[in-house]
Design a protein around this motif. Structure first.
Motif, PDB file in Angstrom:
ATOM      1  N   VAL A  16       0.841  -1.205   0.000  1.00 16.52           N
ATOM      2  CA  VAL A  16       0.000   0.000   0.000  1.00 16.52           C
ATOM      3  C   VAL A  16       0.871   1.249   0.000  1.00 16.52           C
ATOM      4  CG1 VAL A  16      -1.676   1.311   1.362  1.00 16.52           C
ATOM      5  CG2 VAL A  16      -1.950  -1.162   1.100  1.00 16.52           C
ATOM      6  N   THR A  17       1.946   1.238   0.796  1.00 16.25           N
ATOM      7  CA  THR A  17       2.855   2.384   0.839  1.00 16.25           C
ATOM      8  C   THR A  17       3.476   2.655  -0.526  1.00 16.25           C
ATOM      9  OG1 THR A  17       3.383   1.942   3.161  1.00 16.25           O
ATOM     10  CG2 THR A  17       4.940   3.305   1.932  1.00 16.25           C
ATOM     11  N   CYS A  18       3.960   1.593  -1.180  1.00 15.70           N
ATOM     12  CA  CYS A  18       4.610   1.754  -2.481  1.00 15.70           C
ATOM     13  C   CYS A  18       3.621   2.175  -3.562  1.00 15.70           C
ATOM     14  CB  CYS A  18       5.298   0.448  -2.885  1.00 15.70           C
ATOM     15  SG  CYS A  18       6.747   0.052  -1.884  1.00 15.70           S
ATOM     16  N   VAL A  19       2.422   1.614  -3.538  1.00 13.35           N
ATOM     17  CA  VAL A  19       1.422   2.005  -4.540  1.00 13.35           C
ATOM     18  C   VAL A  19       1.034   3.469  -4.357  1.00 13.35           C
ATOM     19  CG1 VAL A  19      -0.960   1.629  -5.293  1.00 13.35           C
ATOM     20  CG2 VAL A  19       0.542  -0.317  -4.945  1.00 13.35           C
ATOM     21  N   CYS A  20       0.867   3.911  -3.104  1.00 17.40           N
ATOM     22  CA  CYS A  20       0.562   5.327  -2.865  1.00 17.40           C
ATOM     23  C   CYS A  20       1.690   6.224  -3.371  1.00 17.40           C
ATOM     24  CB  CYS A  20       0.326   5.566  -1.380  1.00 17.40           C
ATOM     25  SG  CYS A  20      -1.204   4.858  -0.745  1.00 17.40           S
ATOM     26  N   GLY A  21       2.942   5.824  -3.108  1.00 17.22           N
ATOM     27  CA  GLY A  21       4.075   6.598  -3.610  1.00 17.22           C
ATOM     28  C   GLY A  21       4.118   6.636  -5.122  1.00 17.22           C
ATOM     29  N   TRP A  22       3.844   5.481  -5.743  1.00 15.08           N
ATOM     30  CA  TRP A  22       3.841   5.404  -7.207  1.00 15.08           C
ATOM     31  C   TRP A  22       2.756   6.297  -7.802  1.00 15.08           C
ATOM     32  CZ3 TRP A  22       0.338   2.867 -10.696  1.00 15.08           C
ATOM     33  CH2 TRP A  22       0.831   2.738 -12.012  1.00 15.08           C
ATOM     34  N   ILE A  23       1.569   6.303  -7.183  1.00 20.52           N
ATOM     35  CA  ILE A  23       0.477   7.155  -7.659  1.00 20.52           C
ATOM     36  C   ILE A  23       0.850   8.630  -7.528  1.00 20.52           C
ATOM     37  CG2 ILE A  23      -1.890   7.898  -7.168  1.00 20.52           C
ATOM     38  CD1 ILE A  23      -2.508   4.965  -6.466  1.00 20.52           C
ATOM     39  N   LEU A  24       1.493   8.997  -6.431  1.00 17.25           N
ATOM     40  CA  LEU A  24       1.907  10.391  -6.248  1.00 17.25           C
ATOM     41  C   LEU A  24       2.917  10.809  -7.312  1.00 17.25           C
ATOM     42  CD1 LEU A  24       2.242  10.647  -2.358  1.00 17.25           C
ATOM     43  CD2 LEU A  24       0.490  11.695  -3.811  1.00 17.25           C
ATOM     44  N   VAL A  25       3.880   9.924  -7.605  1.00 19.69           N
ATOM     45  CA  VAL A  25       4.860  10.253  -8.652  1.00 19.69           C
ATOM     46  C   VAL A  25       4.171  10.386 -10.001  1.00 19.69           C
ATOM     47  CG1 VAL A  25       6.852   9.371  -9.927  1.00 19.69           C
ATOM     48  CG2 VAL A  25       6.815   9.218  -7.436  1.00 19.69           C
ATOM     49  N   CYS A  26       3.238   9.471 -10.306  1.00 18.06           N
ATOM     50  CA  CYS A  26       2.504   9.560 -11.580  1.00 18.06           C
ATOM     51  C   CYS A  26       1.699  10.852 -11.673  1.00 18.06           C
ATOM     52  CB  CYS A  26       1.555   8.367 -11.727  1.00 18.06           C
ATOM     53  SG  CYS A  26       2.359   6.784 -11.987  1.00 18.06           S
ATOM     54  N   SER A  27       1.143  11.285 -10.544  1.00 14.58           N
ATOM     55  CA  SER A  27       0.283  12.476 -10.566  1.00 14.58           C
ATOM     56  C   SER A  27       1.050  13.758 -10.844  1.00 14.58           C
ATOM     57  CB  SER A  27      -0.468  12.599  -9.239  1.00 14.58           C
ATOM     58  OG  SER A  27       0.420  12.938  -8.191  1.00 14.58           O
ATOM     59  N   THR A  28       2.370  13.739 -10.691  1.00 19.89           N
ATOM     60  CA  THR A  28       3.136  14.972 -10.930  1.00 19.89           C
ATOM     61  C   THR A  28       3.277  15.303 -12.416  1.00 19.89           C
ATOM     62  OG1 THR A  28       5.253  13.779 -10.909  1.00 19.89           O
ATOM     63  CG2 THR A  28       4.453  14.660  -8.811  1.00 19.89           C
ATOM     64  N   LEU A  29       3.145  14.300 -13.285  1.00 17.99           N
ATOM     65  CA  LEU A  29       3.338  14.577 -14.712  1.00 17.99           C
ATOM     66  C   LEU A  29       2.293  15.554 -15.275  1.00 17.99           C
ATOM     67  CD1 LEU A  29       4.482  11.193 -16.300  1.00 17.99           C
ATOM     68  CD2 LEU A  29       5.824  13.228 -15.820  1.00 17.99           C
ATOM     69  N   PRO A  30       0.996  15.393 -14.966  1.00 18.91           N
ATOM     70  CA  PRO A  30       0.044  16.368 -15.525  1.00 18.91           C
ATOM     71  C   PRO A  30      -0.068  17.666 -14.723  1.00 18.91           C
ATOM     72  CG  PRO A  30      -1.153  14.648 -14.366  1.00 18.91           C
ATOM     73  CD  PRO A  30       0.308  14.254 -14.352  1.00 18.91           C
ATOM     74  N   ILE A  31       0.498  17.709 -13.503  1.00 16.87           N
ATOM     75  CA  ILE A  31       0.414  18.935 -12.703  1.00 16.87           C
ATOM     76  C   ILE A  31       1.243  20.030 -13.366  1.00 16.87           C
ATOM     77  CG2 ILE A  31       1.007  19.999 -10.492  1.00 16.87           C
ATOM     78  CD1 ILE A  31       0.410  17.383  -9.134  1.00 16.87           C
ATOM     79  N   GLN A  32       0.655  21.216 -13.484  1.00 16.86           N
ATOM     80  CA  GLN A  32       1.332  22.312 -14.179  1.00 16.86           C
ATOM     81  C   GLN A  32       2.268  23.102 -13.272  1.00 16.86           C
ATOM     82  OE1 GLN A  32      -1.951  24.533 -15.803  1.00 16.86           O
ATOM     83  NE2 GLN A  32      -2.211  23.157 -17.540  1.00 16.86           N
ATOM     84  N   TYR A  33       2.094  22.986 -11.967  1.00 12.83           N
ATOM     85  CA  TYR A  33       2.871  23.816 -11.042  1.00 12.83           C
ATOM     86  C   TYR A  33       4.137  23.104 -10.586  1.00 12.83           C
ATOM     87  CZ  TYR A  33      -0.807  27.321 -10.775  1.00 12.83           C
ATOM     88  OH  TYR A  33      -1.706  28.310 -11.078  1.00 12.83           O
ATOM     89  N   TRP A  34       5.094  22.928 -11.481  1.00 13.30           N
ATOM     90  CA  TRP A  34       6.437  22.512 -11.083  1.00 13.30           C
ATOM     91  C   TRP A  34       7.219  23.734 -10.625  1.00 13.30           C
ATOM     92  CZ3 TRP A  34       9.434  17.751 -12.235  1.00 13.30           C
ATOM     93  CH2 TRP A  34       8.595  16.657 -12.475  1.00 13.30           C
TER      94      TRP A  34
END
Length: 200
Positions: A16-34
């Protein structure tokens, strides 16, 4: 609660910890505020500039937003190319880690013997660790570039600050590395426990 049950619940927690981390990393690609920067033109009007790995955007106080993709792939700075490659590599490694973890976990019963399951779980942990390191390196490199430009007095162009995507990425990377490390530790312990004793 016996030893096997403890290991099973630990594996579920790591997964669960790793999947949550993986989802967070994936979510950064479409986020415009880098990165973002706000410029006040007058007391009433202001403009906000923000960007990610793919495009630059601007918005004004009326809420109108315009985005422009980077015009030339070859004209991009090298750190953007490498950050893109590292993030995509991290996502792929995390996906392989998810698949291997599902096969090797005790609660799924998809693997073979205890030794085989432990080896598959170690492979999953290594994938998660590599995924976390790739993402952490990419977000840290990008963030260091933003900070160094902001603090450089000779940098005459517009200065930007760290955006929300970087903080989300750092959190996701940390979860991947912690979960992957725990996966490896408990899988090695389980492998040692399950190793058959040599016959005299």
């Amino acid at each position: 609660m016996n030893y096997r049950t403890v290991i099973m619940y630990t594996e579920i927690g790591c997964f669960v910890t790793c999947v949550c981390g993986w989802i967070l990393v994936c979510s950064t690609l479409p986020i415009q505020y880098w990165t973002y920067s706000e410029v006040s033109r007058t007391v009433i009007t202001s403009a906000r500039f923000f960007s990610n790995l793919w495009k630059d955007c601007t918005s004004d106080s009326t809420g109108k937003t315009d985005c422009k993709e980077f015009p030339s792939l070859l004209a991009l700075q090298m750190y953007i190319h490498l950050c893109r490659a590292l993030i995509i590599t991290s996502i792929i490694l995390g996906l392989f880690g998810d698949i291997l973890a599902l096969v090797g976990m005790k609660c799924t019963k998809l693997g073979g013997s205890e030794i085989v399951n432990a080896r598959v779980t170690v492979a999953a942990g290594i994938n998660y660790l590599a995924s976390g390191f790739c993402a952490m390196f990419a977000f840290s490199w990008y963030g260091n570039k933003v900070i160094s430009e902001f603090q450089d007095p000779n940098h005459r162009t517009q200065k930007f600050e760290l955006g929300s995507a970087l903080f989300i990425g750092w959190g996701g990377s940390a979860l991947l590395m912690v979960g992957g490390l725990l996966y490896n530790i408990f899988a090695v312990m389980e492998g040692c426990q399950s190793r058959p004793l040599p016959q005299p």
